[in-house]
Write a protein that holds these residues in place. Structure first.
Motif, PDB file in Angstrom:
ATOM      1  N   ASP A 305       0.809  -1.220   0.000  1.00 37.30           N
ATOM      2  CA  ASP A 305       0.000   0.000   0.000  1.00 37.30           C
ATOM      3  C   ASP A 305       0.840   1.266   0.000  1.00 37.30           C
ATOM      4  OD1 ASP A 305      -2.371  -1.388  -0.059  1.00 37.30           O
ATOM      5  OD2 ASP A 305      -2.624  -1.402   2.129  1.00 37.30           O
ATOM      6  N   MET A 892      -6.457  -2.939   6.773  1.00 39.24           N
ATOM      7  CA  MET A 892      -7.281  -3.376   5.645  1.00 39.24           C
ATOM      8  C   MET A 892      -8.671  -3.792   6.111  1.00 39.24           C
ATOM      9  SD  MET A 892      -4.594  -5.839   3.635  1.00 39.24           S
ATOM     10  CE  MET A 892      -5.806  -6.423   2.460  1.00 39.24           C
ATOM     11  N   ARG A 924       1.578  -4.729   5.088  1.00 39.89           N
ATOM     12  CA  ARG A 924       1.263  -5.667   4.010  1.00 39.89           C
ATOM     13  C   ARG A 924       2.572  -6.167   3.401  1.00 39.89           C
ATOM     14  NH1 ARG A 924      -3.253  -4.206  -0.161  1.00 39.89           N
ATOM     15  NH2 ARG A 924      -3.084  -6.480  -0.375  1.00 39.89           N
TER      16      ARG A 924
END
Length: 950
Positions: A305, A892, A924
């Motif tokens: 991200d 998320m 992530r």
């Protein structure tokens, strides 16, 4: 249920569960399983001859008796080791915290962001203080760091220097004696010629490729090296400075001299002396050497991200890729100790470090003045913490010992005194009394410290350091405690779930084994004190040597190597010394199977050997015919075979005794890599299979915690004809009759953590050790049985059994674009650290559960792997699915938008057990390529990196 039994606490599966597991894999007993796993002819015929097992309570009482035999004198020996104050907030929240000491090497960055950030702090601290561009995440000790620098300079000689065979390396006579000894060992097999002398008289017209200087010198004197380094640069000579890191708070950064590398130890940043270790060395250099720098580098990158993330960069495990072309065999960092040293700098900050350095320096100046008032001559005109007094050293030593004080005596008329952070006014007055008595005079009382002499010196530090926010924000205990906890929550360690890494043996590190490490009776002993002051240590160390000698079936043991890779090198060097002693200097061929650990070829090259790779069969075993052909081809120059047993493929090869005999018949010796010793203890051993030397990973098989990548101990055990060559130390004699000069800096390496395997063996005893091995093999075969209908298991023995580890093939999942990394990252969502990825076979997972894991935990892992296989089978979009998007973060799951073709529950809570014990990855999937394109290894915001790329 015998609650006195340590085996009951150490071994995971309960007796009734063992019966269920045996039934599941189709055998009637553990004995039958071992019969079907081990080939004929290598099983031990009798039980190990070890002391009977004792309870945890009995061991702790025994340990305290031994601790009381150590004498804690006030010690001012110095020589690279100084007493330090470990802040209690760091002791309690890191050193004694399984959330920090049981973590594995951060190969899976997404579950290691906490310790990676702590290591980034360490690198920033080192780069700032040394004035260099880049630093690694620590090395084993100062001596080996210096040797790595020499090796790096040798490997990166100019084309002309290589053509002209320039092999001279200058060593200042001010170098620490133990560093010189390690350099001698490392130089010998590479053909490097060490030239020792006064740097002020150095002839730059001669052909040298490198030089090493000490700052301040071993004498304590401070030298200005600007002229030396300038002349060296003109002559094409690379320079490394070994520097006292606390002195760099007061002195000009060595990087400002124009040197190529700076090395040293961070021990005095809050790390216990521990009779020599473990301590974190540092290695800083120019960015131009970033692809040659040994060990690990931590770098900043971004996740999927675009958020800031940290990971290991560049040559992480580079020796597994480059093998015999690697610049070093060292992939080890002393992570736990580096984290502690870095946190010491975080806690104190730049102003705190200045206060500590000023106190140490002012103490030295004040003491020097008082001793001169007594009529003594102080030989150093510039110094940081070390003064040298002209005096009758025999007389001073006699009085000092009577007052429980240790000094260093470099000659019969010189006394060296190195002061430290713990030195008080009372301590200084006690030192003055010793010298007053020796002079036959009334003592002089020191009431206040006088100002130091360095602030106006030409080498006084003027450049800033530790300016980053992290070093200026956590100076209260409350703030540091919360910062440490914040980092800890980002890491997955053994206190959360099983870490089933093949060849890495992440077993229980029992609290009873760990508790004594906090005892100052073990922690506060300098490695060079008279041996009669360390009687408790010597009982433990001799006891451990005897235990390991018995377990391996060999003749003698050296505890000096500080890691498995260092043990490999030490073992090969004993073989080399053996051949050389017989006039067989030409024996330099080392046979290594293609399936061997990546450190093996690099170790062989460092030992001056040429690597010849032997083939493996389709079943993963050594190709005996190919081995025989090559052994006979090179019989006149064969030095050794390096073999891992059981094999890296998790199999006890039935031809092992034939293999070792082939090597012996052709004049070679057999080195057995002990990475898989957890499958041997009590049921077979290296001596039984015909090996001559092995190293043992005490941080694996024998329960020293992995510590996020260190501490480690890699002792070697040898047959009788290799015993004379076991390594010694220049200040405290150890080893054999004609020993290697030194493998590491301290006589017994990382002596403090040797308490752990000693305890492990004492509490388990022969029967408990054998039971542990049997259960490790049972646990692996149970997983194999549960998963074989869902995944292909690559290798097994002749009767279908695995050893203590097994390999799961993930390559068939490629038909839906799923790679082994996708399965590894998805396991994070299930609360598990991935097993070993793509080693020894690309596209596979190597699983080793150890004996410490219960059936319930094994079942959770198997359930997770089976569920992941089902998720793979349900994939419709090969780029947007549960595996490709893993790991799923809390951010998320709580976002307003959810643009994935599966539910939040499927992503985060695919199995019921996760609802009560969920580990969240803090980032992530990290972008490895971005980090390598934009290598930055000190603290800075991600925006700087993105700007740099753009």
């Amino acid at each position: 249920m015998n609650t006195d039994s340590f085996a009951l606490r150490h071994i995971g599966p309960r007796p009734e569960k063992v019966t269920e597991m045996l039934q599941a894999i189709g055998v009637d007993s553990l004995n039958q399983l071992i019969y079907e796993t081990l080939p004929d002819g290598i099983k031990l015929e009798k039980e190990l001859s070890l002391a009977p097992a004792i309870s945890e309570q009995e061991y702790l009482a025994h340990n305290q008796i031994l601790a009381e035999k150590n004498k804690i004198y006030k010690t001012y020996i110095g020589l690279g080791y100084s007493a330090a104050i470990l802040p209690p907030v760091i002791q309690r929240n890191i050193f004694e915290n399984p959330g920090w000491y049981t973590a594995y090497t951060p190969y899976q960055a997404e579950v290691a962001q906490g310790r990676l950030e702590a290591l980034l702090n360490f690198q920033t601290m080192v780069a700032d203080l040394t004035g260099m561009e880049i630093a690694n995440a620590s090395l084993l000790d100062e001596g080996t760091a210096a040797a790595e620098a020499m090796g790096m300079f040798f490997a990166t000689r100019s084309r002309q220097q290589k053509k002209d065979n320039v092999v001279k390396f200058f060593v200042s006579e001010e170098i620490l004696p133990q560093t010189l000894a390690v350099l001698e060992t490392r130089a010998y097999p590479l053909g490097i010629e060490l030239v020792i002398g006064n740097h002020e008289d150095f002839d730059f017209s001669e052909d040298f490729f490198g030089a090493i200087l000490q700052y301040p010198g071993t004498s304590g004197k401070i030298y200005n090296y600007h002229s030396f380094t300038s002349n060296a640069y003109k002559a094409g000579i690379k320079v490394v400075i070994a520097a006292d890191i606390l002195s760099l708070v007061k002195l000009e950064a060595p990087g400002n001299f124009g040197v190529d590398a700076v090395v040293g130890t961070t021990q005095r940043f809050g790390i216990p002396l521990g009779y020599g270790g473990p301590h974190a060395a540092y290695f800083a250099t120019k960015e131009s050497y970033k692809r040659n720098l040994p060990g690990r580098i931590i770098g900043i990158t971004k996740d999927k991200d675009g958020n800031r993330a940290v990971r290991m960069a560049l040559q992480t495990r580079e020796q597994h890729i480059k093998r015999d072309k690697a610049t070093s065999n060292i992939c080890t960092a002393q992570v736990l100790l580096a984290v502690m040293a870095g946190m010491y700098a975080v806690y104190h900050g730049p102003e705190g470090l200045k206060h500590i350095a000023n106190k140490v320096h002012n103490s030295a100046v004040s003491l020097s003045q008082k001793l001169e008032e007594l009529g003594y001559q102080q030989l150093n005109n510039t110094y940081f913490d070390t003064i040298r007094i002209k005096a009758d050293s025999t007389k001073i030593q006699e009085i000092a010992l009577a007052n429980e004080i240790n000094f260093y005596y470099p000659s019969k008329d010189t006394v060296s005194i190195t002061l430290n952070e713990t030195t008080t006014l009372e301590d200084l007055n006690n030192i003055i009394r010793v010298f007053a008595e020796a002079a036959g005079k009334e003592t002089i009382t020191l009431k206040n410290l006088t100002e130091g002499i360095l602030d106006t010196h030409e080498l006084a530090r003027t450049s800033p350091f530790l300016t980053n926010e992290v070093f200026n924000a956590y100076h209260s205990e409350t703030e540091l405690m919360r910062y440490v906890k914040k980092l800890e929550r980002k890491d997955l360690a053994l206190n959360h779930s099983m870490i089933a890494l093949g060849s890495c043996t992440m077993k229980l590190n029992a609290a009873a084994e760990m508790l004594p490490l906090s005892n100052p009776k073990w922690g506060n002993i300098h490695p060079f004190v008279p041996t009669d002051q360390a009687e408790g240590y010597h009982q433990v160390l001799k006891g451990l040597e005897d235990q390991l000698t018995e377990i391996t079936g060999f003749y003698a043991t050296s505890l000096q190597p500080n890691s498995g890779a260092q043990g490999e090198y030490a073992g090969l060097m004993t073989i080399r010394k053996y051949h050389d002693s017989r006039g067989d200097q030409h024996r330099n061929i080392c046979l290594i199977p293609s399936s061997a650990h990546g450190t093996n070829p690099a170790s062989a090259v460092m030992a001056g050997m040429k690597v010849v790779v032997t083939k493996s069969t389709d079943k993963g075993n050594i190709d005996v015919d190919d081995l025989r052909e090559k052994a006979e081809k090179y019989k006149d120059s064969l030095a050794a075979l390096m073999v891992t047993y059981p094999s890296t493929h998790g199999v006890f090869e039935s031809a092992i005794k034939e293999i070792t005999q082939i090597i012996h018949d052709n004049g070679g010796k057999v080195y057995m890599d002990g990475a898989n010793m957890n499958a041997q203890v009590g049921i077979t051993n290296p001596g039984r299979i015909g090996a001559d030397v092995c190293h043992l990973n005490l941080h694996k098989t024998f329960a020293i915690p992995h510590g996020g990548g260190g501490p480690g101990v890699g002792p070697i055990c040898v047959v009788e004809d290799l015993a004379p060559y076991l390594p010694t130390n220049p200040l405290v004699q150890t080893g054999g009759s004609t020993p290697l000069s030194a493998i590491s800096s301290a006589p017994w390496g990382s002596a403090l953590v040797c308490l752990i395997p000693y305890a492990y063996i004492r509490m388990l005893g022969a029967k408990g050790l054998k039971r542990s091995t049997q259960m490790a093999i049972l646990n692996t075969n149970y997983i194999k049985e549960r998963l074989k209908e869902h995944y292909e298991i690559l290798y097994s023995g002749e009767m279908g059994r695995a050893a203590h580890e097994m390999i799961i093939d993930i390559r068939p999942l490629k038909d839906k674009n799923i790679e082994v990394a996708d399965v590894a990252k998805r396991l994070i969502d299930y609360g598990f650290h991935a097993p070993t990825v793509s080693f020894p076979v690309a596209g596979t997972l190597m699983v080793e559960p150890t004996e410490s894991e219960s059936k319930a935990e094994l079942d959770r892992f198997c359930d997770a792997m089976i569920a992941i296989k089902a998720e793979y089978e349900a994939i419709e979009d090969e780029e947007n699915n549960l595996l490709k998007n893993a790991p799923h973060t809390q951010k998320m799951l709580t976002a307003d938008e959810w643009n994935f073709p599966y539910s939040r529950k499927q992503a985060a809570f695919p199995l019921p057990y996760l609802e009560e014990n969920k580990f969240w990855a803090s980032v992530r999937r990290v972008d490895e390529a971005f980090g390598d394109r934009n290598l930055m290894c000190t603290c800075a915001p991600i925006e700087e990196y993105i700007d740099a790329e753009e």
